[in-house]
Design a protein around this motif. Structure first.
Motif, PDB file in Angstrom:
ATOM      1  N   VAL A  65      -0.679  62.159 -10.873  1.00 54.01           N
ATOM      2  CA  VAL A  65      -0.067  60.952 -11.422  1.00 54.01           C
ATOM      3  C   VAL A  65      -0.980  59.743 -11.211  1.00 54.01           C
ATOM      4  O   VAL A  65      -1.152  58.914 -12.114  1.00 54.01           O
ATOM      5  N   GLU A  66      -1.574  59.633 -10.042  1.00 55.36           N
ATOM      6  CA  GLU A  66      -2.500  58.525  -9.782  1.00 55.36           C
ATOM      7  C   GLU A  66      -3.695  58.571 -10.742  1.00 55.36           C
ATOM      8  O   GLU A  66      -4.134  57.531 -11.228  1.00 55.36           O
ATOM      9  N   CYS A  67      -4.199  59.752 -11.014  1.00 54.39           N
ATOM     10  CA  CYS A  67      -5.296  59.887 -11.984  1.00 54.39           C
ATOM     11  C   CYS A  67      -4.843  59.467 -13.379  1.00 54.39           C
ATOM     12  O   CYS A  67      -5.575  58.782 -14.100  1.00 54.39           O
ATOM     13  N   GLU A  68      -3.639  59.865 -13.753  1.00 54.88           N
ATOM     14  CA  GLU A  68      -3.110  59.470 -15.059  1.00 54.88           C
ATOM     15  C   GLU A  68      -2.978  57.957 -15.155  1.00 54.88           C
ATOM     16  O   GLU A  68      -3.291  57.368 -16.195  1.00 54.88           O
ATOM     17  N   LYS A  69      -2.543  57.309 -14.092  1.00 62.79           N
ATOM     18  CA  LYS A  69      -2.368  55.855 -14.100  1.00 62.79           C
ATOM     19  C   LYS A  69      -3.680  55.118 -14.337  1.00 62.79           C
ATOM     20  O   LYS A  69      -3.677  54.017 -14.870  1.00 62.79           O
ATOM     21  N   THR A  70      -4.794  55.736 -13.947  1.00 62.86           N
ATOM     22  CA  THR A  70      -6.104  55.116 -14.158  1.00 62.86           C
ATOM     23  C   THR A  70      -6.820  55.714 -15.368  1.00 62.86           C
ATOM     24  O   THR A  70      -8.015  55.498 -15.560  1.00 62.86           O
ATOM     25  N   SER A  71      -6.084  56.482 -16.158  1.00 61.39           N
ATOM     26  CA  SER A  71      -6.598  57.128 -17.373  1.00 61.39           C
ATOM     27  C   SER A  71      -7.734  58.115 -17.089  1.00 61.39           C
ATOM     28  O   SER A  71      -8.597  58.354 -17.927  1.00 61.39           O
ATOM     29  N   ASP A  72      -7.712  58.705 -15.898  1.00 59.27           N
ATOM     30  CA  ASP A  72      -8.687  59.741 -15.547  1.00 59.27           C
ATOM     31  C   ASP A  72      -8.051  61.095 -15.859  1.00 59.27           C
ATOM     32  O   ASP A  72      -7.597  61.818 -14.974  1.00 59.27           O
TER      33      ASP A  72
ATOM     34  N   ALA B 126      -6.880  64.456 -13.711  1.00 58.02           N
ATOM     35  CA  ALA B 126      -5.432  64.670 -13.742  1.00 58.02           C
ATOM     36  C   ALA B 126      -5.110  66.095 -14.174  1.00 58.02           C
ATOM     37  O   ALA B 126      -4.244  66.746 -13.586  1.00 58.02           O
ATOM     38  N   SER B 127      -5.812  66.594 -15.191  1.00 59.22           N
ATOM     39  CA  SER B 127      -5.533  67.953 -15.658  1.00 59.22           C
ATOM     40  C   SER B 127      -5.870  68.985 -14.572  1.00 59.22           C
ATOM     41  O   SER B 127      -5.156  69.982 -14.424  1.00 59.22           O
ATOM     42  N   ILE B 128      -6.894  68.719 -13.795  1.00 60.87           N
ATOM     43  CA  ILE B 128      -7.265  69.624 -12.698  1.00 60.87           C
ATOM     44  C   ILE B 128      -6.175  69.626 -11.627  1.00 60.87           C
ATOM     45  O   ILE B 128      -5.747  70.686 -11.151  1.00 60.87           O
ATOM     46  N   PHE B 129      -5.713  68.432 -11.238  1.00 61.30           N
ATOM     47  CA  PHE B 129      -4.655  68.356 -10.217  1.00 61.30           C
ATOM     48  C   PHE B 129      -3.353  68.968 -10.718  1.00 61.30           C
ATOM     49  O   PHE B 129      -2.648  69.634  -9.955  1.00 61.30           O
ATOM     50  N   TRP B 130      -3.014  68.751 -11.998  1.00 63.99           N
ATOM     51  CA  TRP B 130      -1.798  69.379 -12.542  1.00 63.99           C
ATOM     52  C   TRP B 130      -1.929  70.894 -12.551  1.00 63.99           C
ATOM     53  O   TRP B 130      -0.967  71.607 -12.271  1.00 63.99           O
ATOM     54  N   HIS B 131      -3.118  71.398 -12.865  1.00 64.17           N
ATOM     55  CA  HIS B 131      -3.332  72.852 -12.844  1.00 64.17           C
ATOM     56  C   HIS B 131      -3.099  73.395 -11.429  1.00 64.17           C
ATOM     57  O   HIS B 131      -2.402  74.394 -11.245  1.00 64.17           O
ATOM     58  N   ARG B 132      -3.687  72.725 -10.449  1.00 63.65           N
ATOM     59  CA  ARG B 132      -3.507  73.163  -9.058  1.00 63.65           C
ATOM     60  C   ARG B 132      -2.046  73.082  -8.629  1.00 63.65           C
ATOM     61  O   ARG B 132      -1.551  73.970  -7.919  1.00 63.65           O
ATOM     62  N   ALA B 133      -1.369  72.013  -9.069  1.00 67.87           N
ATOM     63  CA  ALA B 133       0.048  71.863  -8.728  1.00 67.87           C
ATOM     64  C   ALA B 133       0.869  73.008  -9.323  1.00 67.87           C
ATOM     65  O   ALA B 133       1.763  73.546  -8.663  1.00 67.87           O
TER      66      ALA B 133
ATOM     67  N   ALA C  26       4.256  70.953 -14.633  1.00 62.64           N
ATOM     68  CA  ALA C  26       2.847  70.782 -14.286  1.00 62.64           C
ATOM     69  C   ALA C  26       1.947  71.375 -15.371  1.00 62.64           C
ATOM     70  O   ALA C  26       0.914  70.785 -15.714  1.00 62.64           O
ATOM     71  N   ALA C  27       2.332  72.502 -15.924  1.00 66.56           N
ATOM     72  CA  ALA C  27       1.535  73.120 -16.995  1.00 66.56           C
ATOM     73  C   ALA C  27       1.523  72.244 -18.248  1.00 66.56           C
ATOM     74  O   ALA C  27       0.479  72.085 -18.900  1.00 66.56           O
ATOM     75  N   LYS C  28       2.661  71.648 -18.580  1.00 63.08           N
ATOM     76  CA  LYS C  28       2.719  70.749 -19.746  1.00 63.08           C
ATOM     77  C   LYS C  28       1.879  69.503 -19.518  1.00 63.08           C
ATOM     78  O   LYS C  28       1.169  69.049 -20.426  1.00 63.08           O
ATOM     79  N   ARG C  29       1.958  68.935 -18.324  1.00 68.14           N
ATOM     80  CA  ARG C  29       1.151  67.746 -18.013  1.00 68.14           C
ATOM     81  C   ARG C  29      -0.329  68.108 -18.023  1.00 68.14           C
ATOM     82  O   ARG C  29      -1.162  67.340 -18.507  1.00 68.14           O
ATOM     83  N   ARG C  30      -0.681  69.279 -17.485  1.00 65.84           N
ATOM     84  CA  ARG C  30      -2.070  69.743 -17.500  1.00 65.84           C
ATOM     85  C   ARG C  30      -2.594  69.806 -18.925  1.00 65.84           C
ATOM     86  O   ARG C  30      -3.669  69.286 -19.236  1.00 65.84           O
ATOM     87  N   ASP C  31      -1.822  70.428 -19.797  1.00 66.68           N
ATOM     88  CA  ASP C  31      -2.238  70.577 -21.190  1.00 66.68           C
ATOM     89  C   ASP C  31      -2.353  69.231 -21.893  1.00 66.68           C
ATOM     90  O   ASP C  31      -3.292  68.999 -22.656  1.00 66.68           O
ATOM     91  N   THR C  32      -1.397  68.340 -21.620  1.00 66.17           N
ATOM     92  CA  THR C  32      -1.440  67.003 -22.228  1.00 66.17           C
ATOM     93  C   THR C  32      -2.665  66.234 -21.762  1.00 66.17           C
ATOM     94  O   THR C  32      -3.389  65.642 -22.576  1.00 66.17           O
ATOM     95  N   CYS C  33      -2.914  66.240 -20.462  1.00 68.54           N
ATOM     96  CA  CYS C  33      -4.068  65.516 -19.926  1.00 68.54           C
ATOM     97  C   CYS C  33      -5.386  66.111 -20.423  1.00 68.54           C
ATOM     98  O   CYS C  33      -6.317  65.368 -20.751  1.00 68.54           O
ATOM     99  N   ALA C  34      -5.451  67.425 -20.505  1.00 70.08           N
ATOM    100  CA  ALA C  34      -6.668  68.068 -21.016  1.00 70.08           C
ATOM    101  C   ALA C  34      -6.906  67.674 -22.469  1.00 70.08           C
ATOM    102  O   ALA C  34      -8.044  67.403 -22.874  1.00 70.08           O
TER     103      ALA C  34
ATOM    104  N   GLY D 221      -8.975  57.754 -22.263  1.00 68.82           N
ATOM    105  CA  GLY D 221      -9.232  57.577 -20.833  1.00 68.82           C
ATOM    106  C   GLY D 221     -10.638  57.120 -20.561  1.00 68.82           C
ATOM    107  O   GLY D 221     -11.423  56.839 -21.469  1.00 68.82           O
ATOM    108  N   HIS D 222     -10.954  57.029 -19.290  1.00 71.51           N
ATOM    109  CA  HIS D 222     -12.288  56.571 -18.907  1.00 71.51           C
ATOM    110  C   HIS D 222     -13.179  57.759 -18.590  1.00 71.51           C
ATOM    111  O   HIS D 222     -12.717  58.847 -18.262  1.00 71.51           O
TER     112      HIS D 222
END
Length: 66
Positions: free
Chosen positions: A14-21, A25-32, A45-53, A61-62
């Motif tokens: 979530v912190e990575c998403e807040k900074t548009s990283d 974020a997708s890596i942390f969601w995958h691990r989660a 977590a899988a849906k967030r991973r896919d969205t962030c990827a 993002g940056h």
């Protein structure tokens, strides 16, 4: 019982998403998703991973090289 591993990893995501990283974020969601115990947490977590990827792949993002 709370799953501390899932909690820590999802908060980092979530912190990575807040900074548009979205790459990290997708890596942390995958691990989660890998350590989650509850089906709904795994799915979320899988849906967030896919969205962030997808966001990262499409240039949102940056990026370190910008």
């Amino acid at each position: 019982m709370a799953n501390r591993g899932y909690s820590v990893l999802s908060k980092k995501a979530v912190e990575c998403e807040k900074t548009s990283d979205y790459s990290d974020a997708s890596i942390f969601w995958h691990r989660a998703a890998m350590v989650a115990n509850r089906d709904e947490n795994i799915e979320w977590a899988a849906k967030r991973r896919d969205t962030c990827a997808s966001l990262d792949r499409n240039g949102w993002g940056h990026h370190a090289d910008n």
